[in-house]
Motif scaffolding. Structure first.
Motif, PDB file in Angstrom:
ATOM      1  N   CYS A 152      72.650  19.266  41.813  1.00  0.00           N
ATOM      2  CA  CYS A 152      71.217  19.033  42.338  1.00  0.00           C
ATOM      3  C   CYS A 152      70.314  19.498  40.977  1.00  0.00           C
ATOM      4  CB  CYS A 152      71.062  19.850  43.561  1.00  0.00           C
ATOM      5  SG  CYS A 152      69.170  19.940  43.884  1.00  0.00           S
ATOM      6  N   ALA A 153      69.166  18.881  40.673  1.00  0.00           N
ATOM      7  CA  ALA A 153      68.688  19.610  39.543  1.00  0.00           C
ATOM      8  C   ALA A 153      67.947  20.802  39.982  1.00  0.00           C
ATOM      9  CB  ALA A 153      67.513  18.494  39.253  1.00  0.00           C
ATOM     10  N   LYS A 154      67.642  21.006  41.046  1.00  0.00           N
ATOM     11  CA  LYS A 154      66.945  22.410  41.670  1.00  0.00           C
ATOM     12  C   LYS A 154      67.980  23.221  42.204  1.00  0.00           C
ATOM     13  CE  LYS A 154      62.757  19.814  42.261  1.00  0.00           C
ATOM     14  NZ  LYS A 154      61.808  19.149  43.193  1.00  0.00           N
ATOM     15  N   ASN A 155      69.427  22.944  42.386  1.00  0.00           N
ATOM     16  CA  ASN A 155      70.270  23.804  42.958  1.00  0.00           C
ATOM     17  C   ASN A 155      69.943  24.194  44.374  1.00  0.00           C
ATOM     18  OD1 ASN A 155      69.958  25.788  40.033  1.00  0.00           O
ATOM     19  ND2 ASN A 155      71.617  23.976  40.050  1.00  0.00           N
ATOM     20  N   LEU A 156      69.534  23.163  45.296  1.00  0.00           N
ATOM     21  CA  LEU A 156      68.732  23.328  46.458  1.00  0.00           C
ATOM     22  C   LEU A 156      70.019  23.661  47.304  1.00  0.00           C
ATOM     23  CD1 LEU A 156      65.876  21.032  46.584  1.00  0.00           C
ATOM     24  CD2 LEU A 156      65.785  23.406  46.037  1.00  0.00           C
ATOM     25  N   LEU A 157      69.945  24.394  48.431  1.00  0.00           N
ATOM     26  CA  LEU A 157      71.055  24.829  49.209  1.00  0.00           C
ATOM     27  C   LEU A 157      70.800  24.376  50.671  1.00  0.00           C
ATOM     28  CD1 LEU A 157      72.059  28.452  48.299  1.00  0.00           C
ATOM     29  CD2 LEU A 157      73.315  26.381  47.685  1.00  0.00           C
ATOM     30  N   ASN A 158      69.676  23.722  50.890  1.00  0.00           N
ATOM     31  CA  ASN A 158      69.632  23.321  52.053  1.00  0.00           C
ATOM     32  C   ASN A 158      68.695  21.944  52.450  1.00  0.00           C
ATOM     33  OD1 ASN A 158      70.081  25.707  54.278  1.00  0.00           O
ATOM     34  ND2 ASN A 158      69.011  26.677  52.611  1.00  0.00           N
ATOM     35  N   GLY A 159      69.339  20.925  51.873  1.00  0.00           N
ATOM     36  CA  GLY A 159      68.702  19.589  51.932  1.00  0.00           C
ATOM     37  C   GLY A 159      68.052  19.225  50.645  1.00  0.00           C
ATOM     38  N   PRO A 160      67.582  18.043  50.734  1.00  0.00           N
ATOM     39  CA  PRO A 160      66.964  17.375  49.498  1.00  0.00           C
ATOM     40  C   PRO A 160      65.348  18.075  49.333  1.00  0.00           C
ATOM     41  CG  PRO A 160      66.754  15.883  51.295  1.00  0.00           C
ATOM     42  CD  PRO A 160      67.874  16.766  51.825  1.00  0.00           C
ATOM     43  N   CYS A 161      64.924  17.829  48.218  1.00  0.00           N
ATOM     44  CA  CYS A 161      63.253  18.247  48.031  1.00  0.00           C
ATOM     45  C   CYS A 161      62.606  16.799  48.300  1.00  0.00           C
ATOM     46  CB  CYS A 161      63.323  18.510  46.578  1.00  0.00           C
ATOM     47  SG  CYS A 161      63.231  17.269  45.424  1.00  0.00           S
ATOM     48  N   GLY A 162      61.289  17.153  48.298  1.00  0.00           N
ATOM     49  CA  GLY A 162      60.439  15.964  48.600  1.00  0.00           C
ATOM     50  C   GLY A 162      60.211  15.107  47.732  1.00  0.00           C
ATOM     51  N   GLY A 163      61.090  15.355  46.258  1.00  0.00           N
ATOM     52  CA  GLY A 163      61.050  14.308  45.465  1.00  0.00           C
ATOM     53  C   GLY A 163      62.035  13.245  45.271  1.00  0.00           C
ATOM     54  N   SER A 164      63.123  13.430  46.180  1.00  0.00           N
ATOM     55  CA  SER A 164      64.044  12.537  46.384  1.00  0.00           C
ATOM     56  C   SER A 164      63.430  11.524  47.235  1.00  0.00           C
ATOM     57  CB  SER A 164      65.319  13.353  47.311  1.00  0.00           C
ATOM     58  OG  SER A 164      66.230  12.436  47.660  1.00  0.00           O
ATOM     59  N   GLN A 165      63.680  10.165  46.725  1.00  0.00           N
ATOM     60  CA  GLN A 165      63.401   9.017  47.201  1.00  0.00           C
ATOM     61  C   GLN A 165      64.485   7.826  47.093  1.00  0.00           C
ATOM     62  OE1 GLN A 165      60.429   8.384  48.683  1.00  0.00           O
ATOM     63  NE2 GLN A 165      59.750  10.450  48.267  1.00  0.00           N
ATOM     64  N   GLY A 166      64.920   7.147  48.258  1.00  0.00           N
ATOM     65  CA  GLY A 166      65.701   6.162  48.119  1.00  0.00           C
ATOM     66  C   GLY A 166      67.065   6.702  47.972  1.00  0.00           C
ATOM     67  N   GLY A 167      67.576   7.743  48.041  1.00  0.00           N
ATOM     68  CA  GLY A 167      68.903   8.371  47.745  1.00  0.00           C
ATOM     69  C   GLY A 167      68.850   8.768  46.439  1.00  0.00           C
ATOM     70  N   LYS A 168      67.820   8.647  45.434  1.00  0.00           N
ATOM     71  CA  LYS A 168      67.753   9.088  44.119  1.00  0.00           C
ATOM     72  C   LYS A 168      67.175  10.263  43.750  1.00  0.00           C
ATOM     73  CE  LYS A 168      69.998   5.308  42.884  1.00  0.00           C
ATOM     74  NZ  LYS A 168      71.463   5.411  42.588  1.00  0.00           N
TER      75      LYS A 168
END
Length: 223
Positions: A152-168
């Motif tokens: 993950c580009a942001k090393n997130l630990l609890n799900g995707p960020c708001g920038g994730s779209q269409g699985g990308k």
């Protein structure tokens, strides 16, 4: 596997151009597998250095050797005598090898010929991808075996960020969102309850933020 790539010839030559006798030391470990520091790469760099020295009007004797590994002391033992015959050693191992040579032979100049990049997997011939950051606090049992720290580009630990779209991922359209992949894999494995677990702030101390990392196994230590 540790992935590395050779530094530009200009940078390497700038390290050793003042020496007349240089040893290029390869490694048959990870860097040989990723085609960065094995016997073939040692030979290629040796010829390139000789040409660079000749072009610069300098005398330089370049010798070659490749060890089984540079990260284990027993394989470095031949350097105890060999190092005396050279003004400098160019290590084509990962940074671990360079460090270990410097530790064991304090009177020997050792320079890195490679840039150590990441822990990765070989996807196909000539293609490697980072899979692990070596953070020391593995959570893959909760994320279906896919690492959000490394992927993950942001090393997130609890799900995707708001920038994730269409699985990308938002950083590039060809980069998959690992949290989308984690969700789909957990769903397929009937483990979606893992997504409901709130992960606490990560303790980065095991990743090296507390200084030099060491690990000892008492049952393996020589008595």
């Amino acid at each position: 596997m540790i992935i590395a790539e050779r530094k530009p010839l200009e940078e390497i030559f700038s390290m050793v151009k003042s020496f007349k006798k240089v040893l290029i030391l390869g490694c048959r470990g990870c860097v040989a597998v990723c085609n960065a520091g094995g016997e073939k790469e040692v030979a290629t760099l040796a010829e390139a250095l000789k040409l660079a020295a000749k072009k610069a009007g300098q005398e330089m004797e370049v010798l070659q050797e490749t060890f089984v590994r540079q990260c284990d002391p027993e394989y470095l033992e031949p350097l105890a005598e060999m190092a005396k015959d050279f003004e400098a050693i160019l290590s084509m191992a990962c940074g671990v090898g360079v460090n270990l040579i410097a530790d064991r032979y304090p009177d020997t100049l050792v320079f890195p010929a490679l840039n150590t990049t990441f822990y990765g997997a070989n996807l196909e011939a000539g293609s490697w991808e980072e899979k692990c950051r070596g953070c020391g606090d593995c959570i893959l049992h909760l994320t279906a075996g896919l690492c959000p720290i490394a992927r993950c580009a942001k090393n997130l630990l609890n799900g995707p960020c708001g920038g994730s779209q269409g699985g990308k991922c938002e950083i590039r359209p060809d980069v998959p969102c690992v949290w989308h992949e984690i969700y789909e894999r957990l769903k397929r494995l009937n483990r979606l309850e893992n997504m409901k677990q709130i992960m606490p702030a990560k303790d980065w101390t095991p990743a090296g933020h507390g200084g030099l990392r060491r690990r000892k196994r008492e049952d393996l230590l020589a008595r």
